[in-house]
Design a protein around this motif. Structure first.
Motif, mmCIF file in Angstrom:
data_model
loop_
_atom_site.group_PDB
_atom_site.id
_atom_site.type_symbol
_atom_site.label_atom_id
_atom_site.label_comp_id
_atom_site.label_asym_id
_atom_site.label_seq_id
_atom_site.Cartn_x
_atom_site.Cartn_y
_atom_site.Cartn_z
ATOM 1 N N GLY A 1 22.558 -5.128 1.161
ATOM 2 C CA GLY A 1 22.851 -6.551 0.971
ATOM 3 C C GLY A 1 22.154 -7.154 -0.224
ATOM 4 N N ASP A 2 21.024 -6.606 -0.612
ATOM 5 C CA ASP A 2 20.398 -7.020 -1.867
ATOM 6 C C ASP A 2 19.646 -5.839 -2.469
ATOM 7 O OD1 ASP A 2 17.473 -7.034 -1.486
ATOM 8 O OD2 ASP A 2 17.805 -8.710 -0.127
ATOM 9 N N TRP A 3 19.079 -6.061 -3.654
ATOM 10 C CA TRP A 3 18.559 -4.953 -4.433
ATOM 11 C C TRP A 3 17.056 -4.746 -4.275
ATOM 12 C CZ3 TRP A 3 22.804 -2.654 -6.077
ATOM 13 C CH2 TRP A 3 22.669 -1.518 -6.885
ATOM 14 N N SER A 4 16.392 -5.649 -3.567
ATOM 15 C CA SER A 4 14.922 -5.636 -3.605
ATOM 16 C C SER A 4 14.342 -4.351 -3.011
ATOM 17 C CB SER A 4 14.364 -6.855 -2.879
ATOM 18 O OG SER A 4 14.591 -6.738 -1.490
ATOM 19 N N GLY A 5 14.974 -3.824 -1.958
ATOM 20 C CA GLY A 5 14.463 -2.602 -1.346
ATOM 21 C C GLY A 5 14.531 -1.426 -2.307
ATOM 22 N N ARG A 6 15.636 -1.343 -3.056
ATOM 23 C CA ARG A 6 15.784 -0.249 -4.025
ATOM 24 C C ARG A 6 14.705 -0.364 -5.100
ATOM 25 N NH1 ARG A 6 20.723 2.585 -3.738
ATOM 26 N NH2 ARG A 6 22.254 1.547 -2.419
ATOM 27 N N GLU A 7 14.431 -1.601 -5.517
ATOM 28 C CA GLU A 7 13.421 -1.766 -6.564
ATOM 29 C C GLU A 7 12.014 -1.487 -6.035
ATOM 30 O OE1 GLU A 7 15.688 -4.247 -9.980
ATOM 31 O OE2 GLU A 7 15.012 -5.418 -8.276
ATOM 32 N N ALA A 8 11.803 -1.771 -4.756
ATOM 33 C CA ALA A 8 10.521 -1.417 -4.138
ATOM 34 C C ALA A 8 10.386 0.104 -4.068
ATOM 35 C CB ALA A 8 10.429 -2.027 -2.743
ATOM 36 N N LEU A 9 11.490 0.750 -3.718
ATOM 37 C CA LEU A 9 11.479 2.211 -3.629
ATOM 38 C C LEU A 9 11.228 2.849 -5.000
ATOM 39 C CD1 LEU A 9 11.899 3.885 -1.061
ATOM 40 C CD2 LEU A 9 14.200 4.416 -1.872
ATOM 41 N N ASP A 10 11.814 2.258 -6.047
ATOM 42 C CA ASP A 10 11.576 2.750 -7.414
ATOM 43 C C ASP A 10 10.084 2.717 -7.744
ATOM 44 O OD1 ASP A 10 14.180 3.316 -7.964
ATOM 45 O OD2 ASP A 10 14.577 1.485 -9.109
ATOM 46 N N MET A 11 9.415 1.661 -7.302
ATOM 47 C CA MET A 11 7.970 1.566 -7.544
ATOM 48 C C MET A 11 7.245 2.707 -6.839
ATOM 49 S SD MET A 11 7.194 -2.512 -7.248
ATOM 50 C CE MET A 11 6.721 -3.349 -8.770
ATOM 51 N N ALA A 12 7.671 2.977 -5.610
ATOM 52 C CA ALA A 12 7.030 4.057 -4.846
ATOM 53 C C ALA A 12 7.255 5.405 -5.531
ATOM 54 C CB ALA A 12 7.573 4.078 -3.416
ATOM 55 N N PHE A 13 8.491 5.648 -5.993
ATOM 56 C CA PHE A 13 8.791 6.904 -6.681
ATOM 57 C C PHE A 13 7.955 7.043 -7.958
ATOM 58 C CE2 PHE A 13 12.836 7.129 -4.213
ATOM 59 C CZ PHE A 13 12.680 8.423 -3.738
ATOM 60 N N SER A 14 7.802 5.948 -8.688
ATOM 61 C CA SER A 14 7.009 6.003 -9.915
ATOM 62 C C SER A 14 5.553 6.345 -9.621
ATOM 63 C CB SER A 14 7.037 4.663 -10.651
ATOM 64 O OG SER A 14 8.290 4.464 -11.204
ATOM 65 N N LEU A 15 5.006 5.695 -8.603
ATOM 66 C CA LEU A 15 3.617 5.993 -8.241
ATOM 67 C C LEU A 15 3.473 7.471 -7.907
ATOM 68 C CD1 LEU A 15 2.846 2.861 -6.069
ATOM 69 C CD2 LEU A 15 1.526 3.552 -8.062
ATOM 70 N N ALA A 16 4.404 7.979 -7.113
ATOM 71 C CA ALA A 16 4.352 9.385 -6.720
ATOM 72 C C ALA A 16 4.461 10.285 -7.952
ATOM 73 C CB ALA A 16 5.451 9.690 -5.712
ATOM 74 N N ALA A 17 5.340 9.888 -8.902
ATOM 75 C CA ALA A 17 5.526 10.692 -10.110
ATOM 76 C C ALA A 17 4.245 10.739 -10.943
ATOM 77 C CB ALA A 17 6.673 10.123 -10.943
ATOM 78 N N PHE A 18 3.438 9.675 -10.856
ATOM 79 C CA PHE A 18 2.168 9.639 -11.586
ATOM 80 C C PHE A 18 1.006 10.108 -10.688
ATOM 81 C CE2 PHE A 18 4.699 7.003 -14.377
ATOM 82 C CZ PHE A 18 4.177 7.234 -15.637
ATOM 83 N N ASP A 19 1.357 10.830 -9.624
ATOM 84 C CA ASP A 19 0.354 11.393 -8.712
ATOM 85 C C ASP A 19 -0.565 10.360 -8.080
ATOM 86 O OD1 ASP A 19 1.211 14.041 -8.981
ATOM 87 O OD2 ASP A 19 0.143 14.224 -10.897
ATOM 88 N N GLN A 20 -0.036 9.170 -7.831
ATOM 89 C CA GLN A 20 -0.827 8.146 -7.144
ATOM 90 C C GLN A 20 -0.387 8.108 -5.686
ATOM 91 O OE1 GLN A 20 -3.277 6.523 -8.810
ATOM 92 N NE2 GLN A 20 -2.660 7.837 -10.516
ATOM 93 N N PRO A 21 -1.325 8.143 -4.755
ATOM 94 C CA PRO A 21 -0.942 8.122 -3.338
ATOM 95 C C PRO A 21 -0.207 6.836 -2.958
ATOM 96 C CG PRO A 21 -3.344 8.115 -3.599
ATOM 97 C CD PRO A 21 -2.762 8.250 -4.966
ATOM 98 N N VAL A 22 0.921 6.987 -2.289
ATOM 99 C CA VAL A 22 1.709 5.809 -1.919
ATOM 100 C C VAL A 22 2.396 6.030 -0.578
ATOM 101 C CG1 VAL A 22 3.627 6.627 -3.386
ATOM 102 C CG2 VAL A 22 3.591 4.245 -2.650
ATOM 103 N N SER A 23 2.410 4.984 0.235
ATOM 104 C CA SER A 23 3.115 5.018 1.510
ATOM 105 C C SER A 23 4.105 3.875 1.554
ATOM 106 C CB SER A 23 2.131 4.856 2.673
ATOM 107 O OG SER A 23 1.208 5.909 2.672
ATOM 108 N N LEU A 24 5.156 4.036 2.360
ATOM 109 C CA LEU A 24 6.143 2.977 2.542
ATOM 110 C C LEU A 24 6.005 2.420 3.948
ATOM 111 C CD1 LEU A 24 9.254 4.722 0.950
ATOM 112 C CD2 LEU A 24 8.305 2.547 0.178
ATOM 113 N N LEU A 25 6.083 1.106 4.063
ATOM 114 C CA LEU A 25 6.075 0.470 5.383
ATOM 115 C C LEU A 25 7.363 -0.324 5.544
ATOM 116 C CD1 LEU A 25 4.804 -0.628 8.043
ATOM 117 C CD2 LEU A 25 3.693 -2.398 6.658
ATOM 118 N N PHE A 26 8.145 0.013 6.560
ATOM 119 C CA PHE A 26 9.390 -0.704 6.843
ATOM 120 C C PHE A 26 9.127 -1.685 7.975
ATOM 121 C CE2 PHE A 26 10.460 3.373 4.999
ATOM 122 C CZ PHE A 26 11.422 3.030 4.052
ATOM 123 N N VAL A 27 9.317 -2.971 7.694
ATOM 124 C CA VAL A 27 9.111 -3.986 8.736
ATOM 125 C C VAL A 27 10.356 -4.854 8.858
ATOM 126 C CG1 VAL A 27 6.607 -4.073 8.336
ATOM 127 C CG2 VAL A 27 8.077 -5.720 7.205
ATOM 128 N N GLY A 28 10.488 -5.542 9.984
ATOM 129 C CA GLY A 28 11.618 -6.453 10.197
ATOM 130 C C GLY A 28 12.938 -5.770 9.894
#
Lengths: 101, 115, 138
Positions: free
Chosen positions: B13-40
């Motif tokens: 319905g909107d793009w914000s989740g995809r853009e949040a996921l892109d941030m997570a992928f980038s962090l992972a690509a730069f070897d930075q520990p990252v977790s995702l939390l799905f709420v609501g």
């Protein structure tokens, strides 16, 4: 002071909230507050000034946003402090952990 | 530097989740520990049986599947959100850890991003 | 209070001008930061926030042009400003390099903004004392 399960003190967090009280994010922010945290209401979140008793920590509100929306300033009895932009800057310098909701 | 990325809106319905996921992928690509939390509404990212072909979008399940491969450490999901949307933790499209988001959880992360 | 200590900040703006209050709030905050003697490492535009860097936006004469206001503030203070490439390309914010690469009729990235990737944001998380987000309200 709230304690984590390991018994160490939680590091205080400055929460920055800009959503209206009926937005789900408002509730998520409330659930994240610890007693020694601070919360600053900006933009649409200042409509939540009336429900200040729901906050368990220190609460600030951005004066310009309160004034813009024609809301009354909190009375001395309510534990809410109005801050200007320099005041908000000071808060962000004081708290090393900041979460934006 | 441990980062938590919060997704609180349903997919498509909107793009914000995809853009949040892109941030997570980038962090992972730069070897930075990252977790995702799905709420609501964000818990709907994990619903099984999604097929977005007819609305001309990429089904997000495949992207989430790639997350583990790319080094995103864990999927956390808000138990209250699951029950609000009638979803069971054992019937999701990915392995998750059920949590009750609160100060103790957030304290474990140095950076928290909620777009 | 840490009032006298000078810190470094990154401001991430994800709310679009004329659709959200985010660019205004962020500009007010950024000015106050500079006045308080703090350093701004960079401004990072992400998601809908990239619209702020479009040189083609025209505000009515009695309204503030937020693109110009930001561009002026950044230039005066020598603050680096980054537009996320993935967000920008999707929304039609291009510099000359991207214009040529995609064969488009014009570029519209306002100076001093530059196009780069999320690596710049990650660098901020690592290096700036504070990374703050200015998202759309509701």
């Amino acid at each position: 002071m709230p304690l984590t399960q390991t018994g160490t003190e939680l590091m205080p967090v400055l929460h920055v909230l800009n959503k209206s009280p009926n937005h789900p994010r408002f509730g998520y922010c409330l659930a994240a507050l610890a007693d020694n945290d601070a919360l600053i209401l900006i933009e649409n979140a200042v409509f939540g000034l009336g429900s200040a008793n729901r906050f368990r920590c220190r609460v600030y509100a951005l004066q310009d946003d309160v004034k813009a929306r024609g809301l009354p300033s909190p009375s001395a009895g309510e534990a809410i402090e109005l801050v200007d932009l320099p005041g908000w800057v000071t808060l962000t310098a004081t708290y090393s952990r900041i979460v934006h909701w | 530097m441990k980062t938590l990325i919060i997704v609180d809106k349903p997919p498509y319905g909107d793009w914000s989740g995809r853009e949040a996921l892109d941030m997570a992928f980038s962090l992972a690509a730069f070897d930075q520990p990252v977790s995702l939390l799905f709420v609501g509404g964000g818990v709907n990212w994990l619903r099984s049986g999604q097929n977005a072909e007819n609305i001309k979008q990429k089904t997000v399940t495949r992207q989430l599947g790639a997350a583990a491969v790319f080094g995103i450490e864990e999927f956390l999901v808000d138990s209250e959100g699951l029950s609000a949307y009638g979803m069971a933790a054992d019937a999701l499209s990915a392995d998750v850890i059920c949590v009750e988001p609160g100060p103790d959880l957030y304290q474990q992360y140095q950076h928290i991003v909620c777009l | 209070m840490a009032q006298t200590q000078s810190l470094s900040y990154t401001l991430v703006i994800t709310g679009a001008p004329y659709a959200s209050q985010a660019p205004q709030t962020a500009l007010g905050f950024a000015s106050a930061l500079v006045q308080a003697g703090h350093r701004i490492d960079r401004i990072f535009l992400y998601g809908d926030g990239v619209h702020l860097a479009s040189a083609l936006s025209c505000a009515p004469s009695d309204e503030i042009n937020w693109t110009q206001a930001w561009s002026g503030f950044l230039s005066e203070n020598g603050i680096p400003a980054i537009v996320c490439v993935a967000s920008a390309l999707r929304r039609g914010v291009l510099d000359e390099t991207e214009q040529k690469r995609y064969g488009k009729m014009a570029s519209n990235l306002v100076s001093p903004f530059e196009i780069a990737g999320l690596g710049e944001w990650i660098d901020s998380l690592k290096r700036s004392s504070r990374t703050l987000y200015f998202n759309a309200a509701d």
